[in-house]
Enzyme design. Structure first.
Site, PDB file in Angstrom:
ATOM      1  CG  HIS A  59       5.729   2.441   4.641  1.00  0.00           C
ATOM      2  ND1 HIS A  59       7.009   2.456   4.152  1.00  0.00           N
ATOM      3  CD2 HIS A  59       5.090   3.509   4.096  1.00  0.00           C
ATOM      4  CE1 HIS A  59       7.143   3.500   3.334  1.00  0.00           C
ATOM      5  NE2 HIS A  59       5.996   4.151   3.287  1.00  0.00           N
TER       6      HIS A  59
ATOM      7  CD  GLU B 242       7.607  -0.897   5.420  1.00  0.00           C
ATOM      8  OE1 GLU B 242       7.460  -0.713   4.199  1.00  0.00           O
ATOM      9  OE2 GLU B 242       8.316  -0.184   6.138  1.00  0.00           O
TER      10      GLU B 242
ATOM     11  CG  HIS C 202      10.794   2.003   6.518  1.00  0.00           C
ATOM     12  ND1 HIS C 202       9.625   2.397   5.914  1.00  0.00           N
ATOM     13  CD2 HIS C 202      11.249   3.074   7.212  1.00  0.00           C
ATOM     14  CE1 HIS C 202       9.380   3.657   6.221  1.00  0.00           C
ATOM     15  NE2 HIS C 202      10.344   4.093   7.007  1.00  0.00           N
TER      16      HIS C 202
ATOM     17  CD  GLU D 196      13.405   0.201   3.248  1.00  0.00           C
ATOM     18  OE1 GLU D 196      12.709  -0.817   3.516  1.00  0.00           O
ATOM     19  OE2 GLU D 196      12.905   1.291   2.926  1.00  0.00           O
TER      20      GLU D 196
HETATM   21 ZN    ZN Z   1       8.611   1.281   4.520  1.00  0.00          ZN
END
Ligand code: ZN
Length: 326
Positions: A53, A56, A150, A213
């Site tokens: 992504h 990020e 992420h 994350e």
């Molecule tokens: Zn992500």
């Protein structure tokens, strides 16, 4: 000195696609794809990816910094390492993706989409990973790892957490110890296959894989790197084959398993999670999470926590996950 992030963001072809330092060889295998090989044999083949992504940024900066330290000789490399910046075009515009979310299309699912740069990139990353693990095995590496870094869109009751892909075998103890040492606050165990990058690496290559994350997404240069100290230390020990760092988080890591996949399958789908609810917000038994023609999603356990609620996903996609503590 070769600046991995700057070269990737420039979009220019590299002048030197390979090189060496006193202790390692490196090869540019494509845009944002760098393989580093120490000269001595090693047991571990690790893939570390970020920027699947594009907005990020903190993990992208973290990974680029690690590469700089390895190339400058400041840090010793003791594993075979493939570093990937997943989606450079979306990194350049500071967007999650350009056309389509890549982290739903791995494991060949890209073939189900109308071809675009992101379907082609997902396929390229799959191929490059296959080649890397194959050549590492040929060189004697017996352990495969993949950490995909992420940051989350919304706030979270657990600031740093990991998502373990569904797999028939139990997660490796060595990985669980590493994740604990990295200071994760929670670990979520998936119960079904998905199109994520880590599900692909776990499923196809039996890698010890986890999606991490690591906090909230902010633009390049705006990240507070102090909050990433735990993961940075853990990655350093991983690539350098050092003992695990001591866990710095105050509370012990909490394990959750997925009990419900909330799918938006009808146009009239409604999600009853407040727009400002943070990840891991808990709801009590009987609470109606979502509703659509012919289906109601209710909290069935005493308490279930919500993860990644998003009522605006396309039809057929997941609008949230419901979790219980293990
Ligand atoms: Zn992500």
């Amino acid at each position: 000195m070769f600046d991995f992030l700057a070269v990737t963001l420039s979009g220019e072809p590299v002048s030197e696609p390979s090189g060496q330092t006193e202790t390692l060889d490196w090869q540019w295998r494509g845009e944002g794809i760098l393989e580093l090989s120490p000269r001595q044999p090693c047991e571990t083949a690790a893939v570390i990816s970020a920027g699947v992504h594009g907005n990020e940024t903190a993990p992208i900066e973290l990974l680029s910094q690690l590469v700089s330290e390895l190339l400058s000789g400041e840090r010793l490399l003791r594993t075979r390492l493939l570093v990937l910046l997943g989606n450079p075009p979306s990194m350049r515009i500071n967007k999650r993706y350009v056309d389509t979310d890549m982290n739903r299309m791995f494991g060949g699912r890209h073939a189900r989409y109308k071809p675009n740069d992101e379907t082609r990139r997902a396929q390229e990353l799959e191929q490059v990973m296959a080649l890397f693990y194959r050549s590492a095995a040929a060189a004697g590496a017996t352990q495969r790892l993949h950490y995909d870094l992420h940051t989350a869109i919304r706030g979270s009751r657990h600031v740093r957490f990991g998502l373990l892909p569904f797999q028939a075998r139990p997660p490796a103890q060595s990985m669980l110890e590493w994740l604990d040492a990295a200071g994760l606050d929670a670990l979520v165990h998936h119960r079904s296959p998905g199109g994520t990058f880590t599900h692909f690496s776990s499923d196809v290559f039996q890698a010890d894989s986890c999606t991490l994350e690591l906090g909230k997404a902010l633009p390049f240069g705006s990240n507070d790197h102090a909050q990433f100290t735990g993961i940075r230390r853990a990655l350093e020990t991983l690539v350098s084959g050092e003992p695990l760092p001591a866990r710095e988080a105050a509370a012990p890591l909490v394990h959750y398993r997925v009990v419900q996949d909330v799918i938006r399958s009808k146009e009239d789908f409604q999600l009853f999670v407040p727009a400002d609810a943070v990840n891991f917000t808990a709801f009590s038994q009987g609470y109606v999470i979502a509703q659509e023609n012919g289906r109601i999603y209710k909290v069935e356990a005493d308490e279930e926590a919500v993860l990644f609620p998003n009522p605006n996903v396309a039809l057929g996609l997941r609008a949230g996950l419901m979790l219980v503590k293990m």
